[in-house]
Write an enzyme that holds these catalytic residues in place. Sequence first.
Site, short mmCIF file in Angstrom:
data_model
loop_
_atom_site.label_atom_id
_atom_site.label_comp_id
_atom_site.label_asym_id
_atom_site.label_seq_id
_atom_site.Cartn_x
_atom_site.Cartn_y
_atom_site.Cartn_z
N SER A 182 55.76 -45.71 -13.21
CA SER A 182 54.69 -45.70 -14.22
C SER A 182 55.13 -46.37 -15.52
CB SER A 182 54.28 -44.26 -14.50
OG SER A 182 53.29 -44.23 -15.51
N LYS A 206 50.43 -47.02 -15.19
CA LYS A 206 50.74 -46.54 -16.53
C LYS A 206 50.08 -45.18 -16.78
CE LYS A 206 51.96 -46.60 -20.89
NZ LYS A 206 53.37 -46.30 -21.21
N GLY A 207 50.77 -44.32 -17.51
CA GLY A 207 50.23 -43.00 -17.80
C GLY A 207 48.84 -43.06 -18.41
N ASN A 258 62.44 -47.33 -24.97
CA ASN A 258 61.03 -47.61 -25.22
C ASN A 258 60.37 -46.41 -25.85
OD1 ASN A 258 58.65 -46.34 -23.48
ND2 ASN A 258 60.52 -46.33 -22.23
N CYS A 280 57.23 -37.01 -20.87
CA CYS A 280 57.22 -38.19 -21.73
C CYS A 280 57.84 -37.87 -23.08
CB CYS A 280 55.82 -38.73 -21.93
SG CYS A 280 55.81 -40.25 -22.91
N LYS A 320 56.43 -35.05 -12.11
CA LYS A 320 57.54 -35.87 -12.61
C LYS A 320 58.33 -35.08 -13.62
CE LYS A 320 58.58 -40.50 -14.25
NZ LYS A 320 58.03 -41.84 -14.51
N ASN A 375 62.51 -39.22 -15.48
CA ASN A 375 61.85 -39.98 -16.52
C ASN A 375 62.95 -40.49 -17.46
OD1 ASN A 375 59.96 -40.97 -18.42
ND2 ASN A 375 58.54 -39.37 -17.84
N GLY A 435 65.27 -44.22 -11.55
CA GLY A 435 66.27 -44.35 -12.61
C GLY A 435 67.28 -45.45 -12.38
C1 LIG Z 1 58.25 -49.48 -21.01
C2 LIG Z 1 58.21 -48.21 -20.23
C3 LIG Z 1 57.06 -47.44 -20.18
C4 LIG Z 1 57.01 -46.25 -19.45
N1 LIG Z 1 55.86 -45.50 -19.41
C5 LIG Z 1 55.83 -44.36 -18.67
C6 LIG Z 1 54.63 -43.59 -18.55
O1 LIG Z 1 53.58 -43.96 -19.08
N2 LIG Z 1 54.66 -42.44 -17.82
C7 LIG Z 1 55.81 -42.01 -17.18
O2 LIG Z 1 55.79 -40.97 -16.53
N3 LIG Z 1 56.95 -42.73 -17.25
C8 LIG Z 1 56.99 -43.89 -17.98
N4 LIG Z 1 58.16 -44.62 -18.04
C9 LIG Z 1 59.35 -44.13 -17.32
C10 LIG Z 1 59.52 -44.86 -15.99
O3 LIG Z 1 58.41 -44.57 -15.16
C11 LIG Z 1 60.81 -44.41 -15.29
O4 LIG Z 1 60.73 -43.02 -15.04
C12 LIG Z 1 62.01 -44.70 -16.15
O5 LIG Z 1 61.88 -45.95 -16.78
C13 LIG Z 1 63.32 -44.71 -15.34
O6 LIG Z 1 63.28 -45.69 -14.34
P1 LIG Z 1 63.96 -47.15 -14.54
O7 LIG Z 1 65.35 -46.92 -15.04
O8 LIG Z 1 63.90 -47.81 -13.19
O9 LIG Z 1 63.12 -47.87 -15.56
C14 LIG Z 1 58.19 -45.82 -18.76
C15 LIG Z 1 59.35 -46.60 -18.80
C16 LIG Z 1 59.38 -47.79 -19.51
C17 LIG Z 1 60.66 -48.60 -19.54
#
Ligand SMILES: Cc1cc2nc3c(=O)[nH]c(=O)nc-3n(C[C@H](O)[C@H](O)[C@H](O)COP(=O)(O)O)c2cc1C
Lengths: 256, 256, 303, 303
Positions: free
Chosen positions: D20, D44-45, D68, D128, D164, D191, D242
């Site tokens: 997301s 996206k959330g 972020n 979040c 989550k 997350n 992650g």
């Molecule tokens: C730019 C950005 C926006 C994100 N927005 C959300 C969100 O809206 N809802 C959510 O549950 N996680 C959100 N996340 C978290 C990601 O879904 C994920 O859990 C987190 O980035 C870890 O995974 P990764 O290391 O592969 O990025 C966001 C992450 C990033 C980098």
Amino acid sequence: MSRYFKAEVISNLTLNNNSNLLTIAPLQTIIDPEPGQFYMIDVGNTYDPLLKRPFSLFRKIPEGIQFLYRVIGRGTMLMKELKSREIINVLGPFGNKYPEPESDKIPLLIAGGIGIASLFSLAEALSKKAYILYGVRNKDELLMLDGLKGLTDKLIISTDDGSIGEKGMISDVLNEFLIHHSSLITHYLLYACGPKPMLEAVSRIAREKGVKGYMSVEENMACGVGACLGCTIKTIDGYKRVCKEGPVFLIEEIIW
Amino acid sequence: MSRYFKAEVISNLTLNNNSNLLTIAPLQTIIDPEPGQFYMIDVGNTYDPLLKRPFSLFRKIPEGIQFLYRVIGRGTMLMKELKSREIINVLGPFGNKYPEPESDKIPLLIAGGIGIASLFSLAEALSKKAYILYGVRNKDELLMLDGLKGLTDKLIISTDDGSIGEKGMISDVLNEFLIHHSSLITHYLLYACGPKPMLEAVSRIAREKGVKGYMSVEENMACGVGACLGCTIKTIDGYKRVCKEGPVFLIEEIIW
Amino acid sequence: MDLTVHIGHLKLKNPVMTASGTFGYGEEYSEFVDLNQLGAIVVKGISLKPMEGNPSPRICETPCGMLNAIGLQNVGLKRFIKEKLPYLRRFDTKVIVNILGNTMQEYKRLSEVLDGAGVDGIELNVSCPNVKKGGIIFGTDKKILARLIGKVRQSVKKAVLITKLSPNVSNIREFSKVAEDAGSDALSLINTIPAMAIDVETRRPKLANIIGGLSGPAIKPIAIRMVWEASKAVKIPVVGIGGIMNAMDAIEFMLAGATAVEIGTANFVNPRVTIAIIEGIEEYVRRKGLHNLKELTGGLNAT
Amino acid sequence: MDLTVHIGHLKLKNPVMTASGTFGYGEEYSEFVDLNQLGAIVVKGISLKPMEGNPSPRICETPCGMLNAIGLQNVGLKRFIKEKLPYLRRFDTKVIVNILGNTMQEYKRLSEVLDGAGVDGIELNVSCPNVKKGGIIFGTDKKILARLIGKVRQSVKKAVLITKLSPNVSNIREFSKVAEDAGSDALSLINTIPAMAIDVETRRPKLANIIGGLSGPAIKPIAIRMVWEASKAVKIPVVGIGGIMNAMDAIEFMLAGATAVEIGTANFVNPRVTIAIIEGIEEYVRRKGLHNLKELTGGLNAT
Ligand SMILES: Cc1cc2nc3c(=O)[nH]c(=O)nc-3n(C[C@H](O)[C@H](O)[C@H](O)COP(=O)(O)O)c2cc1C
Ligand SMILES: Cc1cc2nc3c(=O)[nH]c(=O)nc-3n(C[C@H](O)[C@H](O)[C@H](O)COP(=O)(O)OP(=O)(O)OC[C@H]3O[C@@H](n4cnc5c(N)ncnc54)[C@H](O)[C@@H]3O)c2cc1C
Ligand SMILES: Cc1cc2nc3c(=O)[nH]c(=O)nc-3n(C[C@H](O)[C@H](O)[C@H](O)COP(=O)(O)OP(=O)(O)OC[C@H]3O[C@@H](n4cnc5c(N)ncnc54)[C@H](O)[C@@H]3O)c2cc1C
Ligand SMILES: Cc1cc2nc3c(=O)[nH]c(=O)nc-3n(C[C@H](O)[C@H](O)[C@H](O)COP(=O)(O)O)c2cc1C
Ligand code: FES
Ligand code: FES
């Protein structure tokens, strides 16, 4: 024709103590870029740095694409190390472009520092018609002088220290210019690119003088494709993505 | 004379599909290394990978130091990219060395794969006296054959697939050898370096046949100087640091 | 130039210390670093009895970081005082001993003896993720933590008492406050974060202990955030730890609220990094025209 | 080859989903990725009302990671269903909607409407770190979390309900168990981790929001550990998230106990990474002579 492609480094020339010119040749047919658009470039092949870095189209030449960049941090330091024949991953072209001026307009290009990178190809496209106001810190930071002279006979340069051209900031030069040419004011159309403080100053001047125009803005970027919502700027219609709705915005829509 | 020094890459030759020979010239006077000692080498200049990698002295030559290394992971892959004239940071020499054999002893060097790296300089020091048993997967993985022939006329090679020398594992070759030369058994002194399974097998054989000797072992390392306690192996006197009390241990003190 | 800082009543000639477990007992790095130049040396965690530690592999690398599960191998209190302390005493630097116990009694005993032995500081390790008993359980339960610190406090007379907090909590502010109220002279954070890596070819964990502690640049942003939150929650000094690789990283921690810093994993990458960091801080202070480091600590402009 | 996995009653053609917030509403990446090939798209959330998000800068880079603080900018429930969902529906892939509310009522309403709209899955974002109210507070208090999930559970009839979890807790096992007992069909973790970075030249935080969420390879070892602990604590499937950058990382999560994975930050580095990961998993499964992915999930040999 994909916007994700591999390219070969043709050359990576050091122009002065902090600026480089990178020329790459895409290994596949790519989409033709427009002045004002940008690319996301791999600066290394490990996870540190992790993200691609955004760079404006400087010039599209027969051999490929050129980028004019300033070395300011870890990513650009690594970018400086790119050697010819290395293969890099590139995303783009992204973003909107500098809109063409209506026929009755006189384009005023205002570049601050490395901002010249994205305005150069616009100047090429405008073929002679444009004034170019170009401000840098000092003589040594002046880039592509000959090229610019070839693109316009209306080149005005300023330096903070007066080492060449007028002494002072380019925004002040713009102000003076508009005062002296106030009769034509409704005919001028501004195209500005440079550091935030300069763009703010230009916006203020444009509002005061009632001059219309565009500016290309920068924000840190992760995806470049509009997905991460990381690159937004505040506009009169709320947050907009620099990588998607931008990087070129109407001067009056940006809220500083 | 510091054990932390900068060195210039002289050459980084690819010997076969997974092995390289790196030659570096220290930019300052360094401590003379002994056979069996090792160095910690920077494989890149970002934080990914983060840690230096340990490599045995292969040879000390007039121009500098040589390392024989196998490309197995991210660090060694980057190491493979080192270009001549690049400057790298190096730590070492560290660890103990292969003890010299008493005059009445006949040294038996047993190398498995890249294990030849640390035994080569020992063979040089022993000048002709040593038997060298050298096992690899196949003909293509055989390294420094001519060099070895120059160091001893008692070179026995084995490959898993029999593509050259005897077919089978070098530990089995050792076993056979000791059976055939059982009369001299008390005179042999083993020096082994290679992958864990091979070292385990050699230990077993040494115990059975009552042959004494040494082996150089490997563990993941962070500091190389005995500070992090990350590189320990189990011995009859508890855990010992490979980088400090090792990498060379008495065969009988190691608990597998 | 004046780089002195105060951790409680302890005055350091500069804010750069070594992080426990990454600098041995000082001796290991004396060949590369003039120990006299360090603000303080925090030695490997000491327990009442010697501990042999975990089986190998004990460490592995991860993106911009490393995992370790040393299992607190150490020579034990007696041998430390007999063999290691005298060596450290020969240098003009402060000696802080990181201690770990399985019971409150052990912590009490350790701090008593060390305080008596005249060490300059005691760093309570209530956050070691790599030992079965003790360690982290003390660091993740507020009541237990308060009682532990209260007990140790009574027996620490001369040395400065630093509580090294566990990063493995939802709300570092609360634990910081607890540690302050229970009598700590200072806080240090963060310790390593429990983490894990698997070799997909062998299907085996990369550490024999399966779980280890993550350290290095990867954790710096988490550490900065926790130091910022902790330093706003308490009045006592905070020592910043986590992924500091250079002077700019150290300054980042100070701007976030740290009075001093500890350098860990970076020592493995560059054995002289502590000196480079001291020089880098000096250069920054000069360049920015600062008068002392108080102007840095908590100097983040967050408005 | 059979790469299908089941998340509750939801069958995915392969275990690779998008995380997301890192894949927009799918459309943004459709130019690079054939969305039909993805196991699922997590969008996206979404909140009840549109949210404008945080001021800039919203992102910055850190060692092997990024921060972020988008602040959950999103089009809101109505516009999502009207404008975004129909587009996603055109593809042969599962659509999972990540939701965030300020109150339990909002979560309930969101899940009701989305379940009615026929989305395949609902991912409860209780973690979040970047919004003032809601979000993480639901994720770091067991009682509140249980009540929230219980409430949402009643209104989710067809869609699979994924919780989550927040990584910002001392004991992920307990929260996993709570989420399972309260009726989640599956868990997803982790997350982003609350973190922070400071520009030492300007003394200003690198994010306008000061604190942001850390993602990318830097957090992978922490995520692997939490997925391993969570999957041992519950019977429901766990979705691993992650720092997954390639197929080997994805497999590492599955060996740790994940049934499927979500790819986040990696999309920014390589917009086609999801496809590369699917192909890489296929290659690995073939090379190892496995019959299905059940042989991978939890396949860590920890003895
Ligand atoms: C730019 C950005 C926006 C994100 N927005 C959300 C969100 O809206 N809802 C959510 O549950 N996680 C959100 N996340 C978290 C990601 O879904 C994920 O859990 C987190 O980035 C870890 O995974 P990764 O290391 O592969 O990025 C966001 C992450 C990033 C980098
Ligand atoms: C659409 C767009 C077009 C651009 N075109 C050019 C160009 O043609 N030539 C050129 O030299 N630069 C250009 N930039 C700026 C360039 O992207 C940054 O200078 C570069 O990303 C810095 O990377 P770094 O790793 O060296 O710096 P970092 O180590 O990442 O950061 C160093 C400093 O640079 C700042 N910075 C980081 N990213 C950006 C960014 N995206 N914009 C502005 N500042 C940033 C950081 O905040 C920090 O203060 C452009 C930026 C955008 C958004
Ligand atoms: C004292 C000593 C001397 C050595 N001498 C040599 C030499 O002369 N030539 C040579 O080719 N190699 C030698 N090695 C092994 C070499 O250090 C590793 O192969 C190298 O560190 C792997 O780095 P990598 O990043 O490529 O692999 P990584 O990506 O770090 O890991 C890839 C694989 O290599 C394994 N590995 C990582 N570090 C080590 C290690 N220190 N020892 C064994 N396996 C490891 C990992 O567990 C993993 O399975 C020596 C090791 C030690 C401890
Ligand atoms: C190999 C190793 C051993 C450690 N041993 C200890 C210890 O004994 N006691 C302790 O409190 N912390 C110990 N730590 C944690 C460090 O002191 C420090 O808190 C952590 O590594 C984060 O800092 P860094 O990122 O600079 O390494 C150890 C860390 C490493 C890498
Ligand atoms: S950079 Fe991701 S939305 Fe603009
Ligand atoms: S590598 Fe640190 S003690 Fe041996």
